[in-house]
Every structure is written in C-alpha cells, then in structure tokens.
Motif scaffolding. Structure first.
Motif, PDB file in Angstrom:
ATOM      1  N   ASP A   6      63.502  61.419 144.002  1.00 46.20           N
ATOM      2  CA  ASP A   6      64.848  60.973 144.342  1.00 46.20           C
ATOM      3  C   ASP A   6      65.352  60.027 143.252  1.00 46.20           C
ATOM      4  N   ASN A   7      66.640  60.069 143.013  1.00 43.50           N
ATOM      5  CA  ASN A   7      67.256  59.188 142.015  1.00 43.50           C
ATOM      6  C   ASN A   7      66.595  59.347 140.646  1.00 43.50           C
ATOM      7  N   SER A   8      66.255  60.576 140.316  1.00 35.66           N
ATOM      8  CA  SER A   8      65.569  60.823 139.049  1.00 35.66           C
ATOM      9  C   SER A   8      66.494  60.686 137.846  1.00 35.66           C
ATOM     10  N   VAL A   9      67.797  60.779 138.073  1.00 36.01           N
ATOM     11  CA  VAL A   9      68.768  60.726 136.978  1.00 36.01           C
ATOM     12  C   VAL A   9      69.817  59.666 137.300  1.00 36.01           C
ATOM     13  N   HIS A  10      69.905  58.651 136.475  1.00 31.29           N
ATOM     14  CA  HIS A  10      70.981  57.683 136.677  1.00 31.29           C
ATOM     15  C   HIS A  10      71.228  56.857 135.420  1.00 31.29           C
ATOM     16  N   ILE A  11      72.332  56.125 135.441  1.00 32.54           N
ATOM     17  CA  ILE A  11      72.703  55.256 134.327  1.00 32.54           C
ATOM     18  C   ILE A  11      72.075  53.888 134.564  1.00 32.54           C
ATOM     19  N   MET A  12      71.368  53.399 133.575  1.00 33.30           N
ATOM     20  CA  MET A  12      70.659  52.130 133.676  1.00 33.30           C
ATOM     21  C   MET A  12      71.522  51.009 133.107  1.00 33.30           C
ATOM     22  N   ASN A  13      71.503  49.850 133.752  1.00 31.59           N
ATOM     23  CA  ASN A  13      72.286  48.744 133.204  1.00 31.59           C
ATOM     24  C   ASN A  13      71.529  48.059 132.069  1.00 31.59           C
ATOM     25  N   GLY A  14      72.250  47.260 131.298  1.00 36.35           N
ATOM     26  CA  GLY A  14      71.669  46.646 130.116  1.00 36.35           C
ATOM     27  C   GLY A  14      70.568  45.650 130.421  1.00 36.35           C
ATOM     28  N   THR A  15      70.664  44.967 131.561  1.00 38.78           N
ATOM     29  CA  THR A  15      69.632  44.006 131.934  1.00 38.78           C
ATOM     30  C   THR A  15      68.297  44.701 132.154  1.00 38.78           C
ATOM     31  N   ASP A  16      68.309  45.808 132.907  1.00 40.29           N
ATOM     32  CA  ASP A  16      67.076  46.570 133.122  1.00 40.29           C
ATOM     33  C   ASP A  16      66.521  47.089 131.802  1.00 40.29           C
ATOM     34  N   GLU A  17      67.411  47.507 130.925  1.00 42.69           N
ATOM     35  CA  GLU A  17      67.007  48.023 129.617  1.00 42.69           C
ATOM     36  C   GLU A  17      66.203  46.975 128.850  1.00 42.69           C
ATOM     37  N   GLY A  18      66.709  45.738 128.839  1.00 41.88           N
ATOM     38  CA  GLY A  18      66.018  44.670 128.131  1.00 41.88           C
ATOM     39  C   GLY A  18      64.683  44.317 128.756  1.00 41.88           C
ATOM     40  N   ILE A  19      64.643  44.239 130.087  1.00 41.59           N
ATOM     41  CA  ILE A  19      63.413  43.881 130.785  1.00 41.59           C
ATOM     42  C   ILE A  19      62.331  44.931 130.573  1.00 41.59           C
ATOM     43  N   LEU A  20      62.690  46.199 130.708  1.00 42.71           N
ATOM     44  CA  LEU A  20      61.691  47.259 130.591  1.00 42.71           C
ATOM     45  C   LEU A  20      61.180  47.397 129.158  1.00 42.71           C
ATOM     46  N   ALA A  21      62.025  47.093 128.174  1.00 44.69           N
ATOM     47  CA  ALA A  21      61.551  47.079 126.785  1.00 44.69           C
ATOM     48  C   ALA A  21      60.541  45.954 126.589  1.00 44.69           C
ATOM     49  N   TRP A  22      60.794  44.810 127.218  1.00 44.51           N
ATOM     50  CA  TRP A  22      59.852  43.684 127.147  1.00 44.51           C
ATOM     51  C   TRP A  22      58.513  44.075 127.771  1.00 44.51           C
ATOM     52  N   VAL A  23      58.555  44.761 128.911  1.00 44.30           N
ATOM     53  CA  VAL A  23      57.325  45.226 129.557  1.00 44.30           C
ATOM     54  C   VAL A  23      56.555  46.151 128.616  1.00 44.30           C
ATOM     55  N   THR A  24      57.266  47.083 127.982  1.00 40.89           N
ATOM     56  CA  THR A  24      56.620  48.021 127.062  1.00 40.89           C
ATOM     57  C   THR A  24      55.874  47.291 125.953  1.00 40.89           C
ATOM     58  N   VAL A  25      56.571  46.410 125.251  1.00 42.71           N
ATOM     59  CA  VAL A  25      55.972  45.747 124.089  1.00 42.71           C
ATOM     60  C   VAL A  25      54.811  44.850 124.507  1.00 42.71           C
ATOM     61  N   ASN A  26      54.975  44.109 125.592  1.00 45.17           N
ATOM     62  CA  ASN A  26      53.911  43.196 125.998  1.00 45.17           C
ATOM     63  C   ASN A  26      52.717  43.926 126.606  1.00 45.17           C
ATOM     64  N   PHE A  27      52.940  45.107 127.175  1.00 45.00           N
ATOM     65  CA  PHE A  27      51.812  45.933 127.614  1.00 45.00           C
ATOM     66  C   PHE A  27      51.059  46.475 126.403  1.00 45.00           C
ATOM     67  N   LEU A  28      51.797  46.992 125.427  1.00 46.89           N
ATOM     68  CA  LEU A  28      51.162  47.602 124.258  1.00 46.89           C
ATOM     69  C   LEU A  28      50.442  46.580 123.385  1.00 46.89           C
ATOM     70  N   THR A  29      50.921  45.342 123.368  1.00 45.42           N
ATOM     71  CA  THR A  29      50.264  44.301 122.572  1.00 45.42           C
ATOM     72  C   THR A  29      49.168  43.587 123.350  1.00 45.42           C
ATOM     73  N   GLY A  30      48.953  43.996 124.613  1.00 45.33           N
ATOM     74  CA  GLY A  30      47.864  43.440 125.403  1.00 45.33           C
ATOM     75  C   GLY A  30      48.181  42.141 126.107  1.00 45.33           C
ATOM     76  N   GLN A  31      49.441  41.692 126.045  1.00 44.27           N
ATOM     77  CA  GLN A  31      49.784  40.403 126.647  1.00 44.27           C
ATOM     78  C   GLN A  31      49.756  40.446 128.175  1.00 44.27           C
ATOM     79  N   LEU A  32      50.144  41.565 128.757  1.00 46.92           N
ATOM     80  CA  LEU A  32      50.187  41.641 130.220  1.00 46.92           C
ATOM     81  C   LEU A  32      48.794  41.727 130.824  1.00 46.92           C
ATOM     82  N   GLN A  33      47.851  42.284 130.073  1.00 48.54           N
ATOM     83  CA  GLN A  33      46.490  42.411 130.583  1.00 48.54           C
ATOM     84  C   GLN A  33      45.682  41.134 130.374  1.00 48.54           C
ATOM     85  N   ALA A  34      46.095  40.307 129.427  1.00 40.23           N
ATOM     86  CA  ALA A  34      45.325  39.109 129.093  1.00 40.23           C
ATOM     87  C   ALA A  34      45.514  38.020 130.147  1.00 40.23           C
TER      88      ALA A  34
END
Length: 420
Positions: A165-193
């Motif tokens: 459900d809701n597989s297709v939608h327009i994302m707001n800019g705030t979510d865009e910024g937050i999810l990019a932060w999650v990506t980078v900090n997961f890939l650099t190991g910060q979220l697991q540390a």
C-alpha cells in the motif's frame, strides 16, 4: 542545451525553506527481519537459515529516475548486512513527461527489467517495490503529477514484485534529508556503533537542497515544538536538525518576458532553454559587468536571509556532501570523479573566482560553471553559514553503495518508520 541546476533553481523561484528538528528512535541493534516478516508474504525457509531479502526503491528525481535494488542478509541475532546494491539511472526525470504520462510508465518498466535480473525469481513475490518522487514532481501541477504516479502504479501492478500500500508517492523535502542522513550514517557504521558521533549530510538536487545533522542542545532547545519529528528505527534516540529548501514560485519581471540575463555568464553567451512548457532566452549581459563579484551579488539575492542558519554550523568540522556538490566539484577540477575527495568550503570560493574572472575561457565547454560553483559557494557560506575551513567529504558512494536517501527509504518501509 542548457545543463545548469543552479539555473533550474533560480527559475523555480529559490527558495522555500522548511527546517525541523527530527527525533529518531535509532539504536545499536537493527533487526530488519522483524519488520520484514510482518510486511512480506511468507516463504518457507529451513530452520536456522540466514534470511536473505531484497528491496527495490525508485528515486524519481527532477533530472532522472534511478533504481536501487538492495540485497540484505539477516543472521539472527546479528545485525543485517547490506550485501550489495544494484543501481541504474535514466534521464530525463519523470516530470519531463508531464504531458505524456504514459512515457513515465515505460521508463519504470525499463528499470524493472534491471530488478528482475538482480533479484532471484523465487524472491520476486516477496520483494517490495516502492517509488518516491522528489522536487521534480512536487513542482508540477497536482493533476499532472498524479497522472504520472498513476502510470507508475500500473507498471508496478504489472510487475511480479510485491506492491505494498502507498507504494508510490511524492516525498517531502524533510523526509528526503532525514533518510539521506540515515543512509550515510548506516553505511559509515555510525548507527551500529555504541556512540552518538555521527556525520552531517548535504544534498543538492535539481530542484531542492537538504542539510541534516545531529544538533547541540541549544539548537534543540530553541526549535519550535512543531518542528519536532519522531520515528523508530533502532533503540537509541537521535535528535536531528533537518532543513529543506525548494521552490516558492516567486516571479521576476524579466522571467515574465521569457528573458534571463546574468553576469555569471559570458557577454557572448546566447541560448534558448525550455522549462515548464515555456522557452526562455538565456544570455550574458552584453554591456554589463561580469566576474565573481557581480555573480556573487546575484546569488546573494536568492540565498541571503531566506535560509535558517544554526549558529553551531560555524563550528562544524565535517559534512558528507553529494549529488550536485559532487558533480560541480568534479567539473571544476576540485576532486577526481572516481575517488571523490575532501575539500574545504573555501576551495569552492577560490575556484569560483578563477572561473568567473576568466569567463571567455569556459564559454565553449563549460558556460555555466561560474554560475554553478558561485551558487554553491554562496549557499554554503551565506545560506547555511559555514566557515571557509569547514571540510566537506564529497562522494557518490560509501562502501560501494550510492549516497542517496533510497537506502534510508527501504529501512523506512521495512520498519514502518513514521516521521512526524
């Protein structure tokens, strides 16, 4: 053909800004399998077997459409491992098909063939596929944007993948910024540390920009209550400052005449550009001044005073920057395209002066480089308030995975993250 994202931002009427403090419940033990088993169709597996699961994310940006196919391995009770990412992109973005939405559906079908090759046939019906559109569709009239999304939904339903459900939608800019932060900090190991040391992120797309970082208490304390957002991902609480800027549809008398002249362009430059269904005359100012100083004044008019500046950014050390920050640094010769690199904010400024004060040298090959690099310089210094010494780590990938909000978005899906 005009290829300048700063020009695109100027035409869309830079800048409508949204900034918020977002509280994440993010912790040191990420078990996506809990979310996976709850949202995907069941599939029998041997006891004690590692769970291998996949997720497909379409990034429908303003300049192109990208597909990210992620493969995870979950070994209880260990953290899931991101085994690999399959990535491909096509241009232009879906918004270019506003008047022929069926073409958007064909674009998505083309990229779905990439997913079929990346995901084993037996896993197709369990693998979720989602599309998140960003500023390109946010700027379209609602009816035209919805027509494009409808075509994407048809393409998804025809595919063999799991369409939630809701597989297709327009994302707001705030979510865009937050999810990019999650990506980078997961890939650099910060979220697991077991530490709260994280990295800030800067993203600059074709029609919007985001800044996201872990703020100090003073910044948190001064934020209005309605700028607090929460979502659950792991078990430790992170409070994030995220700031998104996009279009305000401001108008300018010269644009109403379909003419755009700039001191950031060579006096000899002339070109037509189609945008929003209209054709504009783009040129330098025949009898006007050129050079870095005049160009910077133009950028200040659209940046200065309209972007919130947390004082602590003046003391910031390192931010990860990607998308257009990376592309222009490559074009300007500041970094190697394959390896990326570290630059200081002042490096953009120094290079901008060199380019803008010798516009004739770049007229044939890089006519918009002065405008683009000056815009970035102004955005970083007078927009966000960074000091010259602030270091930016410019990269397209971390551990061979694209630095995009898309990985954060698939976490969002599996864990039912709710940013509010």
């Amino acid at each position: 053909m005009v290829k300048s994202r700063s020009l695109h931002l100027l035409f869309t009427g830079w800048c409508h800004c949204r900034y918020s403090l977002s509280v994440f419940n993010v912790g040191i033990g990420l078990d996506l399998s809990v979310g996976v088993e709850g949202v995907l169709p069941s599939l029998a597996r041997p006891a004690n077997a590692s769970r291998i699961f996949h997720g497909i994310v379409f990034d429908a940006g303003s300049t192109g459409t990208r597909i990210h196919v992620y493969t995870f391995i979950q070994k209880d009770p260990e953290l899931p491992l991101l085994e690999k990412e399959t990535f491909q992109s096509v241009k232009p973005g879906l918004s270019a098909y506003a008047d022929t939405p069926e073409t958007a559906g064909e674009t998505v079908r083309q990229l779905l063939r990439v997913a079929k090759k990346a995901v084993p046939h037996v896993e197709w019906e369990r693998t979720p596929v989602v599309l998140r559109a960003t500023a390109g569709l946010r700027l379209l009239p609602p009816k035209k944007a919805q027509a494009l999304l409808d075509e994407v939904e048809v393409a998804f339903e025809e595919s063999p993948f799991f369409v939630p459900d809701n597989s297709v939608h327009i994302m707001n800019g705030t979510d865009e910024g937050i999810l990019a932060w999650v990506t980078v900090n997961f890939l650099t190991g910060q979220l697991q540390a077991k530490t709260k040391k994280t990295v800030g992120t800067l993203d600059l797309g074709g029609a919007s920009t985001q800044i996201t970082f872990l703020p100090k208490f003073k910044t948190i304390e001064s934020a209005p209550p309605d700028h607090i957002a929460r979502f659950d991902l792991l078990s430790t609480t992170y409070e994030l400052y995220t700031h998104s800027c996009t279009d305000t549809h401001q108008t300018d008398s010269s644009l109403e005449r379909k003419v755009f002249e700039s001191s950031c362009l060579s006096r000899k430059f002339r070109e037509d550009w189609s945008f929003g269904g209209l054709t504009y005359k783009i040129s330098g100012i025949p009898d006007g001044s050129t050079g870095f100083t005049e160009c910077y004044k133009e950028m200040l008019k659209v940046v200065k005073g309209v972007i919130h500046q947390p004082p602590e950014l003046q003391d910031s050390n390192t931010f990860y920057a990607f998308s257009y920050y990376f592309d222009i640094a490559v074009e300007a010769g500041l970094i190697d395209e394959r390896r990326g690199g570290m630059v200081k904010v002042q490096d953009y400024s120094i290079r901008a002066k060199e380019v803008c004060n010798k516009l004739s040298m770049y007229l044939a090959t890089k006519p918009f480089l002065c405008m683009d690099i000056t815009y970035i310089t102004c955005l970083l210094k007078d927009g966000f308030g960074f000091k010259d010494e602030t270091i930016l780590k410019l990269t397209q990938k971390v551990n061979n995975v694209e630095t995009s909000w898309a990985l954060g978005a698939i976490f969002d899906y599996f864990q039912n993250i709710k940013i509010h």
